[in-house]
Design an enzyme around this catalytic site. Structure first.
Site, PDB file in Angstrom:
ATOM      1  N   CYS A   2     -18.073   6.043 -46.911  1.00 43.15           N
ATOM      2  CA  CYS A   2     -16.971   5.112 -46.745  1.00 43.15           C
ATOM      3  C   CYS A   2     -16.056   5.597 -45.629  1.00 43.15           C
ATOM      4  O   CYS A   2     -16.168   6.716 -45.154  1.00 43.15           O
ATOM      5  CB  CYS A   2     -16.195   4.995 -48.049  1.00 43.15           C
ATOM      6  SG  CYS A   2     -17.245   4.634 -49.470  1.00 43.15           S
ATOM      7  N   ARG A  27     -19.118   2.498 -41.226  1.00 45.38           N
ATOM      8  CA  ARG A  27     -19.379   3.443 -42.314  1.00 45.38           C
ATOM      9  C   ARG A  27     -19.445   2.755 -43.670  1.00 45.38           C
ATOM     10  O   ARG A  27     -19.829   3.380 -44.657  1.00 45.38           O
ATOM     11  CB  ARG A  27     -18.284   4.515 -42.345  1.00 45.38           C
ATOM     12  CG  ARG A  27     -18.274   5.417 -41.141  1.00 45.38           C
ATOM     13  CD  ARG A  27     -17.124   6.393 -41.213  1.00 45.38           C
ATOM     14  NE  ARG A  27     -17.319   7.378 -42.253  1.00 45.38           N
ATOM     15  CZ  ARG A  27     -17.619   8.659 -42.036  1.00 45.38           C
ATOM     16  NH1 ARG A  27     -17.765   9.088 -40.801  1.00 45.38           N
ATOM     17  NH2 ARG A  27     -17.764   9.504 -43.024  1.00 45.38           N
ATOM     18  N   TRP A  75     -18.692   1.487 -48.931  1.00 47.18           N
ATOM     19  CA  TRP A  75     -20.133   1.288 -49.068  1.00 47.18           C
ATOM     20  C   TRP A  75     -20.449   1.680 -50.503  1.00 47.18           C
ATOM     21  O   TRP A  75     -20.295   2.830 -50.886  1.00 47.18           O
ATOM     22  CB  TRP A  75     -20.889   2.143 -48.076  1.00 47.18           C
ATOM     23  CG  TRP A  75     -22.372   1.930 -48.074  1.00 47.18           C
ATOM     24  CD1 TRP A  75     -23.069   1.005 -47.345  1.00 47.18           C
ATOM     25  CD2 TRP A  75     -23.360   2.656 -48.819  1.00 47.18           C
ATOM     26  NE1 TRP A  75     -24.409   1.107 -47.597  1.00 47.18           N
ATOM     27  CE2 TRP A  75     -24.616   2.106 -48.495  1.00 47.18           C
ATOM     28  CE3 TRP A  75     -23.296   3.709 -49.737  1.00 47.18           C
ATOM     29  CZ2 TRP A  75     -25.798   2.588 -49.049  1.00 47.18           C
ATOM     30  CZ3 TRP A  75     -24.471   4.180 -50.288  1.00 47.18           C
ATOM     31  CH2 TRP A  75     -25.702   3.618 -49.947  1.00 47.18           C
ATOM     32  N   ASN A 100     -14.124   9.142 -50.653  1.00 48.17           N
ATOM     33  CA  ASN A 100     -15.470   9.067 -50.092  1.00 48.17           C
ATOM     34  C   ASN A 100     -16.289  10.168 -50.737  1.00 48.17           C
ATOM     35  O   ASN A 100     -15.851  11.317 -50.798  1.00 48.17           O
ATOM     36  CB  ASN A 100     -15.436   9.267 -48.573  1.00 48.17           C
ATOM     37  CG  ASN A 100     -16.792   9.057 -47.937  1.00 48.17           C
ATOM     38  OD1 ASN A 100     -17.702   8.522 -48.557  1.00 48.17           O
ATOM     39  ND2 ASN A 100     -16.942   9.473 -46.683  1.00 48.17           N
ATOM     40  N   GLY A 101     -17.469   9.830 -51.254  1.00 48.74           N
ATOM     41  CA  GLY A 101     -18.316  10.818 -51.896  1.00 48.74           C
ATOM     42  C   GLY A 101     -18.821  10.316 -53.240  1.00 48.74           C
ATOM     43  O   GLY A 101     -18.701   9.129 -53.569  1.00 48.74           O
ATOM     44  N   GLU A 482     -40.941   5.069 -36.512  1.00 45.24           N
ATOM     45  CA  GLU A 482     -39.589   4.664 -36.116  1.00 45.24           C
ATOM     46  C   GLU A 482     -39.538   3.172 -35.840  1.00 45.24           C
ATOM     47  O   GLU A 482     -38.560   2.497 -36.196  1.00 45.24           O
ATOM     48  CB  GLU A 482     -39.156   5.471 -34.881  1.00 45.24           C
ATOM     49  CG  GLU A 482     -37.804   5.075 -34.296  1.00 45.24           C
ATOM     50  CD  GLU A 482     -36.632   5.259 -35.242  1.00 45.24           C
ATOM     51  OE1 GLU A 482     -35.554   4.731 -34.929  1.00 45.24           O
ATOM     52  OE2 GLU A 482     -36.780   5.921 -36.285  1.00 45.24           O
ATOM     53  N   LYS A 486     -37.095   0.521 -37.843  1.00 43.18           N
ATOM     54  CA  LYS A 486     -36.137  -0.376 -37.190  1.00 43.18           C
ATOM     55  C   LYS A 486     -36.351  -1.816 -37.645  1.00 43.18           C
ATOM     56  O   LYS A 486     -35.397  -2.543 -37.908  1.00 43.18           O
ATOM     57  CB  LYS A 486     -36.282  -0.286 -35.666  1.00 43.18           C
ATOM     58  CG  LYS A 486     -35.684   0.938 -35.057  1.00 43.18           C
ATOM     59  CD  LYS A 486     -34.162   0.947 -35.185  1.00 43.18           C
ATOM     60  CE  LYS A 486     -33.604   2.350 -35.029  1.00 43.18           C
ATOM     61  NZ  LYS A 486     -33.830   3.231 -36.179  1.00 43.18           N
ATOM     62  N   GLU A 489     -35.096  -2.204 -41.211  1.00 44.17           N
ATOM     63  CA  GLU A 489     -33.653  -2.013 -41.322  1.00 44.17           C
ATOM     64  C   GLU A 489     -32.871  -3.280 -40.988  1.00 44.17           C
ATOM     65  O   GLU A 489     -31.920  -3.630 -41.691  1.00 44.17           O
ATOM     66  CB  GLU A 489     -33.186  -0.895 -40.370  1.00 44.17           C
ATOM     67  CG  GLU A 489     -33.375   0.502 -40.883  1.00 44.17           C
ATOM     68  CD  GLU A 489     -32.848   1.533 -39.899  1.00 44.17           C
ATOM     69  OE1 GLU A 489     -32.213   2.494 -40.352  1.00 44.17           O
ATOM     70  OE2 GLU A 489     -33.065   1.386 -38.681  1.00 44.17           O
ATOM     71  N   HIS A 505     -58.691   4.069 -44.952  1.00 39.81           N
ATOM     72  CA  HIS A 505     -58.375   4.763 -46.198  1.00 39.81           C
ATOM     73  C   HIS A 505     -57.327   4.013 -47.012  1.00 39.81           C
ATOM     74  O   HIS A 505     -56.555   4.639 -47.758  1.00 39.81           O
ATOM     75  CB  HIS A 505     -57.911   6.188 -45.891  1.00 39.81           C
ATOM     76  CG  HIS A 505     -58.954   7.012 -45.214  1.00 39.81           C
ATOM     77  ND1 HIS A 505     -59.941   7.685 -45.888  1.00 39.81           N
ATOM     78  CD2 HIS A 505     -59.184   7.239 -43.888  1.00 39.81           C
ATOM     79  CE1 HIS A 505     -60.725   8.307 -45.030  1.00 39.81           C
ATOM     80  NE2 HIS A 505     -60.294   8.054 -43.809  1.00 39.81           N
ATOM     81  N   LYS A 604     -23.746   3.632 -41.598  1.00 41.52           N
ATOM     82  CA  LYS A 604     -24.087   4.425 -40.417  1.00 41.52           C
ATOM     83  C   LYS A 604     -24.174   5.914 -40.713  1.00 41.52           C
ATOM     84  O   LYS A 604     -25.139   6.572 -40.345  1.00 41.52           O
ATOM     85  CB  LYS A 604     -23.033   4.169 -39.328  1.00 41.52           C
ATOM     86  CG  LYS A 604     -23.314   4.891 -38.014  1.00 41.52           C
ATOM     87  CD  LYS A 604     -24.548   4.356 -37.345  1.00 41.52           C
ATOM     88  CE  LYS A 604     -24.810   5.018 -36.017  1.00 41.52           C
ATOM     89  NZ  LYS A 604     -26.092   4.598 -35.456  1.00 41.52           N
TER      90      LYS A 604
END
Length: 609
Positions: A2, A27, A75, A100-101, A482, A486, A489, A505, A604
């Protein structure tokens, strides 16, 4: 994960708090809130579900003004996004707190406080803290004493800021496992979870250390360490030239940041006048440590983990150094056996990634030769606590899906490979080839950006799809990973990546005419094997999208769509091809209408476990 902003001033601070939240919204953007103390010591508060703009509207409709205040953008961890679960949380109509936490023992504390008669307005772990603080003050303790008592009972991570109607000029703050920075003003002082929130009001900062407790007023800053002893922490002045976080002429931060990569890569390279890489770019004393390195252990999360996977290929193939790579959240919780003289390398865009930071802190004394962090934020926790530091020069990255931070990490890792390699297996000629490739890298990336229209056209084939498969071989396998990350996301399309040789496989069972397959196909020694793998896909009805070196011999044909990439040295192809996959994901997301810069459920800077 946050954002916290707080201010104690002689002037009205509501707009300062709101501007700080705007700068921190990357954030967390589930909800936002602000609490102020007015001249009559009234505690005034707005809390809104949604983004900071909703809080701004509430403030416009009913302005709350004050010289002391705290603000927060959330968040969600404990409790769904809602106005009730938004911060600040209050107790006794006098205390307001932002957090925050994550508090791991919140359930036991909630039960204890309920038995004392406290009523809870939310289901968050954070509300427990403010009632615990109120209980300690009711026992006759000062605000600072009550905070010390309270944090001693918390298990987990926290960054806290509290205001008290009985002490209207004061803010009390504490941190353990989550970052907090004090902004030093003249006749005013500030607090935030990220210095960027305060750059509009000050260029002087104090970074609180683990276990610190701070008391702020307009005229004073008092800091106590974990033992309760008053201490002085160093002030750091940051260049007054504030980087712009505006989108400029772009529609989203993400595309702006993709296009900033040639500049960011050039800034990160930091080559000498004769195009050499000095050991000192990794910090004072780097040469002495590098001389002893016999192995590398990389620890990272998410996109940074993919950067580490690419680096393992470079380190082992070019430098001849054994390299292990592990997700931080796994590394910190298992028994490990290390090679002698292993260098611990952590990678983090923010320098505050909770699992990566904990992994570095939890290593046993003497387990590693030393620690090196590759990060984008100076004075972050990982930067302050590591033996060696390589700062990328990506600049502010607002888009949640990392782009320029990732490619600049790769540059740092290839530079590390080079300085270690010249001590071991790399011939002088090969070292120079790598350095020359890095020197020309911004130009190769610029050529890739010129393919934007062609990539946008390819993206139209993904709009109605629900799944996608990414394939790569060798060093391009983590690039495929990656690319898949993306896409999922920001477009919410389920995407997976596999080494192309793994098709038979299991993944081949998924291939049909509704499953687009993206292949990263540079012109290396594995090209012929990759062509065979792709033929297996096409024969089963899969539609292929091949990102190929223009000299690799691929041509478009029915159900095979080839994008000819710029020809460039093999060693930098992972970086160049990544940029193309970033553009693909961006255009798919835009055409699907998702929130490109702030995708659902993500934030983020991941500062909680």
């Amino acid at each position: 994960m946050c954002g916290i902003v707080a201010a104690a001033a002689r002037r009205e601070v509501s707009e300062i708090l709101l501007e700080g939240l705007r700068r921190l919204e990357y954030r967390g953007y589930d909800s936002a809130g602000m609490a102020l103390l007015d001249n009559e010591r009234n505690l005034l508060m707005h809390k809104q579900l949604g983004k900071v703009a909703e809080l701004e509207r509430a403030q416009q409709l009913q302005p709350y003004l004050g010289c002391t205040g705290i603000a927060h953008t959330r968040w969600a961890t404990h409790g769904e996004p809602s106005a009730a679960n938004a911060h600040p949380h209050i107790s006794g109509q006098r205390l307001a707190l932002v957090h925050n936490g994550i508090i791991e023992n919140h359930e036991a504390l909630r039960l204890e406080l309920s038995q004392q008669g406290y009523q809870f307005a939310s289901v968050t772990d954070s509300e427990v803290i403010v009632h615990l603080l109120h209980s300690a003050m009711e026992a006759g303790n000062s605000l600072a004493e009550a905070m010390q008592i309270t944090v001693s009972r918390l298990d987990g991570a926290y960054a806290l800021a509290v205001i008290d109607a009985e002490h209207p000029e004061q803010i009390v703050a504490a941190r353990q496992g989550s970052p907090l920075v004090i902004g030093v003003g003249i006749g005013e002082n500030f607090l935030a979870s990220d210095q960027m929130a305060l750059r509009q009001v000050t260029d002087r900062f104090i970074y609180l250390e683990e276990g610190d407790l701070a008391l702020l007023s307009p005229s004073s800053i008092i800091i106590y360490d974990e033992a309760g002893k008053e201490v002085q922490r160093q002030k750091t002045r940051i260049d007054a030239a504030v980087e712009t976080a505006d989108m400029g002429d772009f529609d989203h931060y993400m595309i702006k940041e993709i296009y900033e990569q040639p500049r960011a890569l050039a800034a990160t390279l930091n080559l000498s006048a004769d195009h050499q890489i000095a050991d000192e770019v990794f910090g004072n004393g780097a040469a002495a440590i590098f001389d002893k390195v016999q192995a590398i252990q990389i620890v990272a999360c998410g996109t940074s983990f993919h950067a580490g996977m690419v680096a393992r290929y470079w380190l082992e193939e070019l430098a001849g150094i054994p390299c292990q790579i592990e997700v931080a959240s796994e590394f910190r919780y298992r028994k490990r056996v290390q090679h002698e003289n292993t260098l611990l390398v952590t990678i983090s865009q923010s320098g505050e990634t909770a699992d990566t930071l904990a992994a570095m802190r939890n290593v046993a004394p003497g387990e590693f030769l030393g620690s090196l962090v590759i990060a984008n934020v100076d004075n972050s926790s990982l930067v302050r606590e590591s033996d060696l530091v390589f700062l990328t020069r990506a600049g502010i990255e607002i888009g949640v899906a990392s782009t320029k931070a990732f490619t600049t990490q790769l540059v740092g890792l290839l530079m590390l490979t080079t300085v270690l390699g010249r001590r071991r297996a790399m011939p002088v000629e090969q070292v120079q080839e790598v350095v020359n490739a890095l020197h020309n890298l911004p130009d190769y990336v610029q050529e890739t950006l010129e393919l934007d229209d062609a990539i946008k056209q390819i993206s139209e084939s993904f709009i109605s799809k629900h799944h996608a498969l990414f394939l790569g071989r060798g060093i391009q396998y983590p690039v495929a990973m990656e690319g898949a990350l993306k896409l999922k996301e920001i477009s919410y399309i389920h995407a997976e990546a596999y080494p192309a040789g793994e098709l038979k496989h299991g993944p081949l069972a998924l291939v049909d005419d509704d499953m687009p397959i993206v292949a990263v196909a540079p012109g290396d020694e594995l090209l012929e094997k990759l062509k065979s793998n792709l033929e297996e896909v096409r024969s089963r009805g899969g539609e292929l999208f091949v990102f190929a070196d223009g000299q690799a011999g691929f041509a478009s044909e029915p159900r095979v769509n080839v994008l000819n990439m710029p020809h460039c040295p093999e060693v930098v192809k992972p970086i160049v091809y990544t940029v193309a996959l970033q553009l693909l994901s961006y255009h798919v997301a835009v055409q699907k209408g998702t929130d490109v810069d702030k995708p659902r459920n993500l934030a983020k800077s991941v500062t909680v476990e």
